[in-house]
Every structure is written in C-alpha cells, then in structure tokens.
Design an enzyme around this catalytic site. Structure first.
Site, short mmCIF file in Angstrom:
data_model
loop_
_atom_site.label_atom_id
_atom_site.label_comp_id
_atom_site.label_asym_id
_atom_site.label_seq_id
_atom_site.Cartn_x
_atom_site.Cartn_y
_atom_site.Cartn_z
N LYS A 22 0.85 -1.21 0.00
CA LYS A 22 0.00 0.00 0.00
C LYS A 22 0.88 1.24 0.00
O LYS A 22 0.67 2.17 -0.79
CB LYS A 22 -0.87 0.00 1.24
CG LYS A 22 -1.51 1.35 1.58
CD LYS A 22 -2.42 1.29 2.78
CE LYS A 22 -1.73 1.47 4.08
NZ LYS A 22 -1.46 2.89 4.46
N ASN A 23 1.90 1.24 0.85
CA ASN A 23 2.70 2.45 1.04
C ASN A 23 3.75 2.67 -0.04
O ASN A 23 4.43 3.69 -0.05
CB ASN A 23 3.34 2.46 2.44
CG ASN A 23 2.27 2.67 3.50
OD1 ASN A 23 1.11 2.98 3.18
ND2 ASN A 23 2.63 2.49 4.75
N CYS A 116 -5.06 12.67 12.86
CA CYS A 116 -5.76 11.39 12.71
C CYS A 116 -5.63 10.68 14.05
O CYS A 116 -5.05 11.21 15.00
CB CYS A 116 -5.15 10.58 11.57
SG CYS A 116 -3.65 9.75 12.01
N ARG A 121 0.37 14.62 13.08
CA ARG A 121 0.90 14.33 11.73
C ARG A 121 0.92 15.57 10.84
O ARG A 121 0.28 15.63 9.80
CB ARG A 121 0.11 13.19 11.10
CG ARG A 121 0.23 11.93 11.95
CD ARG A 121 -0.50 10.76 11.37
NE ARG A 121 0.21 10.21 10.22
CZ ARG A 121 -0.27 9.19 9.51
NH1 ARG A 121 -1.44 8.67 9.81
NH2 ARG A 121 0.40 8.72 8.45
N ASP A 304 4.65 0.64 12.22
CA ASP A 304 3.44 0.00 11.68
C ASP A 304 3.31 -1.45 12.13
O ASP A 304 2.30 -2.09 11.84
CB ASP A 304 3.44 0.05 10.15
CG ASP A 304 3.23 1.47 9.65
OD1 ASP A 304 3.42 1.71 8.45
OD2 ASP A 304 2.91 2.35 10.48
N ARG A 396 -8.63 -0.65 4.89
CA ARG A 396 -7.82 0.41 4.30
C ARG A 396 -6.44 -0.12 3.91
O ARG A 396 -5.82 0.38 3.00
CB ARG A 396 -7.65 1.56 5.30
CG ARG A 396 -8.92 2.28 5.62
CD ARG A 396 -8.64 3.57 6.33
NE ARG A 396 -7.60 4.32 5.61
CZ ARG A 396 -7.15 5.50 6.04
NH1 ARG A 396 -7.61 6.02 7.15
NH2 ARG A 396 -6.22 6.14 5.35
C1 EPZ Z 1 4.16 7.04 6.52
O1 EPZ Z 1 3.34 8.04 7.07
C2 EPZ Z 1 3.27 5.81 6.36
N1 EPZ Z 1 2.17 6.12 5.44
C3 EPZ Z 1 2.72 5.41 7.73
O2 EPZ Z 1 1.97 4.22 7.55
C4 EPZ Z 1 3.89 5.11 8.66
O3 EPZ Z 1 3.40 4.81 9.95
C5 EPZ Z 1 4.81 6.34 8.74
O4 EPZ Z 1 5.23 6.71 7.41
C6 EPZ Z 1 6.05 6.10 9.58
O5 EPZ Z 1 6.76 5.01 9.07
C7 EPZ Z 1 2.42 6.08 4.11
O6 EPZ Z 1 3.52 5.81 3.67
C8 EPZ Z 1 1.26 6.37 3.20
P1 EPZ Z 1 6.06 10.44 8.66
P2 EPZ Z 1 3.88 9.56 7.12
O7 EPZ Z 1 5.92 11.70 7.87
O8 EPZ Z 1 4.77 9.82 5.97
C9 EPZ Z 1 6.28 13.76 12.01
C10 EPZ Z 1 0.13 2.82 7.77
O9 EPZ Z 1 -0.26 2.25 8.78
N2 EPZ Z 1 6.25 14.73 10.90
O10 EPZ Z 1 7.24 9.59 8.42
O11 EPZ Z 1 2.71 10.44 7.33
C11 EPZ Z 1 4.97 13.00 12.14
O12 EPZ Z 1 4.05 13.73 12.91
C12 EPZ Z 1 0.57 4.25 7.86
O13 EPZ Z 1 0.26 2.29 6.64
C13 EPZ Z 1 6.37 16.09 11.18
O14 EPZ Z 1 6.47 16.49 12.34
O15 EPZ Z 1 4.76 9.54 8.43
C14 EPZ Z 1 5.39 11.71 12.81
O16 EPZ Z 1 5.44 11.93 14.21
C15 EPZ Z 1 0.25 4.86 9.21
N3 EPZ Z 1 6.35 16.98 10.14
C16 EPZ Z 1 6.80 11.48 12.27
O17 EPZ Z 1 7.23 12.73 11.73
C17 EPZ Z 1 6.23 16.57 8.83
O18 EPZ Z 1 6.24 17.45 7.93
C18 EPZ Z 1 6.88 10.45 11.15
O19 EPZ Z 1 5.91 10.80 10.20
C19 EPZ Z 1 6.12 15.20 8.57
C20 EPZ Z 1 6.14 14.30 9.61
#
Ligand code: EPZ
Length: 417
Positions: A22-23, A116, A121, A304, A396
C-alpha cells in the site's frame, strides 16, 4: 459498518501470498501526475486507500481504471490543481499529490490533512522543502496553496526522516531546475521503490534508500509501467498471526530483507523463521518469550508493526517494554487488548506488557489500521468469540484479510452491515 467475527483457537496452517505494498503504491500512483500520458502500475493491492487515491486522481482530471492488481492512470488531462477536504480527510496520503501537482502545473491547492487517530501528523517539513525550492506557500481556510513557475534545486535538511515528506520532495525535485539534495531522508523500501519507478520515467536520482538523496532535475518525464514491491507490513502481520496461534505458515511473494528488524525480534521471542523455496516459513512456539522493542525509522523496528507485536507480547512469558517513538498516540489498541484480559500499563510513549496465560474473546472496536490488525491477531489466539466493529479500518490496508486468514484455517468471517 461491517463486523469481523473470529472464533479463536485455530492454529494457522498453509500458505499465504503477500499483496503489493500500500505504502509503495500510493506515492507511485501520485507520481504518475508528473508525466502526461498513460501509466500502468501492477501488483497494486485492492484496498480502500487505493480507491481513494483513484478518486483523487480522477478529481484532478486523470482517467483512472482500477482492475485486478493493476491500475491504469491517463494523466493527459490533469488540469485541476485542487485536492478537496472531502477526499483528503479520509486519507492523509492524499498529500502525496501536492508536489507532483506543483512540479507539473506550477500550482497546487491541497486541503491540510488534519490530525488522525495516531497523532497530529503535520506536513511542515513537506512545505519547508517546497519553500527551499522557491515555491510560494500560503495556508488559508484549511488549505495549503503552493505556487512556483518552476521549482529550483535546493539542499533540504529534514529534521525528521519523514516518509511521505521524503517522497513528496523527491517527486518535486525530479522536474526542478538544477540539483536537489535531501539530507536525513527516510530510508524505507517504499522510498526506493518510488525512486525506481521515477527513474523508469526518466528521473535522475541517486541514493534513494539511504539518508542522502541527490536528484538532478530534468525537463520532462514519460509515463511508466511499473510493478510495486510486496507489502512488508502485511508480511509482518501474517508472521505474528502464525506465531500467536502456534501454527506453521508459509509467506509467498515477500522480500525478507525488507523486514529484518521484525524477523530479528520475532526470532528473539523463540518463533522459528526459515527461508523455504522462495518464501518464508514461520512456526509458532508453545510460549513465546517476552521481548522489549522500540519503534524507529527504517531500518529500525517499524511503527506499523508495533501494535501487532504487542498482541503477541500479551501472551508471552515475562515482561515486555514497548516504546513508540514515531507517533504520539499509537496505543489505541491497548484499551481493547485489556478488555480481552491483557495486562498492559501505559506510561507516556511506553507500554509495559506482562504476559498472561491466555486472552478471552470480546466485542471490540477498531480505531485505526494497525490497531485493527492487532485486535484480529489477538482474536485468533483468544478463547471464545471476538467481534471487531468498524472493520473498514482494516480494509484500508489489508487486502481480503478474512479470506486470507480463513484459507489458513482461521475461524473468521465478515458480517456485512
Ligand atoms: C508514513 O506516514 C506511512 N504512510 C505510515 O503508515 C507510517 O506509519 C509512517 O510513514 C512512519 O513510518 C504512508 O507511507 C502512506 P512520517 P507519514 O511523515 O509519511 C512527524 C500505515 O499504517 N512529521 O514519516 O505520514 C509525524 O508527525 C501508515 O500504513 C512532522 O512532524 O509519516 C510523525 O510523528 C500509518 N512533520 C513522524 O514525523 C512533517 O512534515 C513520522 O511521520 C512530517 C512528519
């Protein structure tokens, strides 16, 4: 809303094919915006989130055909730069169209995703990178409006190795004027898969999968035919399901090196994992040992998989300390596991799990994707019946999960509401 009903106690046996990731599919589908014409993406899982991405691309002006395990996207007539709140609020990964739209059309108007269940996020790092590349970024009425005649190459340091942030900025850089260097980039396999697809479109990218990625901008890209990697989180989820039911299952079409950390932790509990002609054999043990784990960016233990491992730890021998370092609220499964008899105490971002002899089935409610997976795993091992309401959360991210599990001998069915 659908309910999933499980009669616990069956030991899983047999083979299961792991679906496409998915990702990996989501950013790769978004990246088709970068080139005008028809791209075909293969090995795409049949999930709600993929349908949502299809609806979003349609809304932007693309023609999208989702068939069995493949998606055709004709982006010739992409002309609407707006990703509306109605779609973005149902899937945060919609933010992945932001940079392709700016790179292709010079503008984007994307609803801010909002928080969420698992955390705030924010997307501040995505926007910081775009500003570094010369874009004008305005936030008003819950939308982020980004304009740039043509993005310029820049050196971007990410405070956090954000996965979709790295993906977004890598896509922006492919059509920028000059060279972009992304430092402290995320290293997940899905980043490398997106880079491979972009390179097939004509992008010039070095270092994807490591924490410094260099992208040489080009003037245009061409449509692509590409097959996405298998889903490492679905693979890990089935490994835990096999282990907790003390079964013996074989995972097919997975890439073991994409989940080294998960395998290492599973082996630490005593679960047997062996390579078996092109797949992985997972054998559960009578009583798994409790292990500590801390979620980290790739190649560390993936956030995850935290909820799924916690389900296994609830019936392990001893005490397990589980620390969630990526998201601020990713213990939504704890309250539900407790209702099944688990002994879990949460202190901030740490959960202390004391193994109990068994869990008992209960009526449960799904709150987010991976919490739902954790509750299904717990239900497979529990004594008696478990019903999981709001099953759309699981749909999802897991393709036909109850069909795959019942093919392995689980007593599981779906009641459509
Ligand atoms: C990706 O989400 C995945 N989703 C998530 O999978 C996964 O849990 C996550 O990466 C971490 O591995 C997809 O790839 C579609 P991040 P993403 O930006 O990119 C903070 C699932 O279950 N952050 O790496 O949204 C954020 O708040 C989903 O399949 C900022 O502060 O995660 C978090 O605490 C859930 N500012 C941390 O970084 C930003 O601009 C990691 O978030 C971006 C992120």
């Amino acid at each position: 809303m659908d309910e999933i009903i499980i009669e616990g106690g069956a030991r899983l046996k047999g083979e299961v094919r792991i679906s496409g990731s998915k990702n990996a599919a989501l950013p790769i589908l978004a990246s088709t915006i970068l080139a005008s014409g028809t791209s075909t993406i293969y090995n795409v899982p049949d999930l709600i989130d993929i349908e949502t991405m299809g609806k979003l691309l349609n809304h932007l002006g693309a023609k999208v055909d989702i068939e069995t395990e493949r998606v055709n996207v004709d982006t010739t007539n992409i002309k609407n730069p707006e990703a509306p709140y109605e779609l973005v609020k149902t899937m945060r990964a919609s933010v992945l169209v932001l940079c392709p739209l700016v790179a292709r059309m010079g503008e984007a108007n994307v609803s801010l995703p909002g928080g969420c269940a698992i955390g705030a996020r924010p997307i501040n790092l995505h926007l910081m990178g775009l500003e570094k590349m010369g874009a004008k970024v305005e936030i008003e009425h819950g939308y982020v409006k980004v304009t740039a005649k043509r993005l310029k190459g820049a050196r971007i340091y990410l405070d956090i190795p954000t996965v979709t942030g790295t993906e977004n900025l890598m896509m922006a850089a492919t059509l920028a004027d000059g060279t972009t260097i992304i430092e402290n980039a995320a290293c997940e396999p899905e980043i490398s898969d997106l880079a491979e697809s972009l390179k097939k479109m004509g992008a010039r990218i070095e270092g994807a999968g490591e924490n410094i990625i260099t992208i040489e901008g080009v003037d245009n890209l061409k449509p692509v035919n590409y097959s996405v990697i298998p889903d490492r989180i679905e693979a890990g989820t089935f490994m835990v399901a096999g282990a907790i039911t003390k079964g013996s299952i074989k995972l097919k079409d997975c890439i073991p090196e994409h989940f080294d950390a998960v395998m290492a932790k599973m082996k630490e509990t005593g679960v047997e994992i062996t390579e078996e002609d092109g797949g992985l054999r997972v054998k559960g043990v009578k009583s798994p040992k409790a292990v500590d784990l801390k979620t980290m960016p790739y190649p560390g233990f993936p956030t995850d998989m935290q909820a799924q491992m916690m389900a296994l730890m609830t019936i392990a021998e001893g005490m397990s300390v589980i620390t969630e370092t990526i998201f601020e609220n990713r213990f939504m499964h704890v309250a539900e596991l407790r209702r099944m008899g688990a002994d879990i105490k949460v202190e901030g971002n740490t959960a202390i799990v004391h193994g109990v002899p068994y869990l008992s089935g209960a009526p449960l409610m799904a709150t987010d994707l991976r919490a739902s997976a954790s509750l299904i795993i717990a239900g497979l091992a529990a004594k008696g019946k478990t019903t999981l309401s709001r099953a759309y959360h699981i749909d999802r991210g897991y393709e036909k999960i109850e069909e795959k599990l019942s093919a392995l001998g689980a007593r599981i069915k779906r009641e459509r509401e």
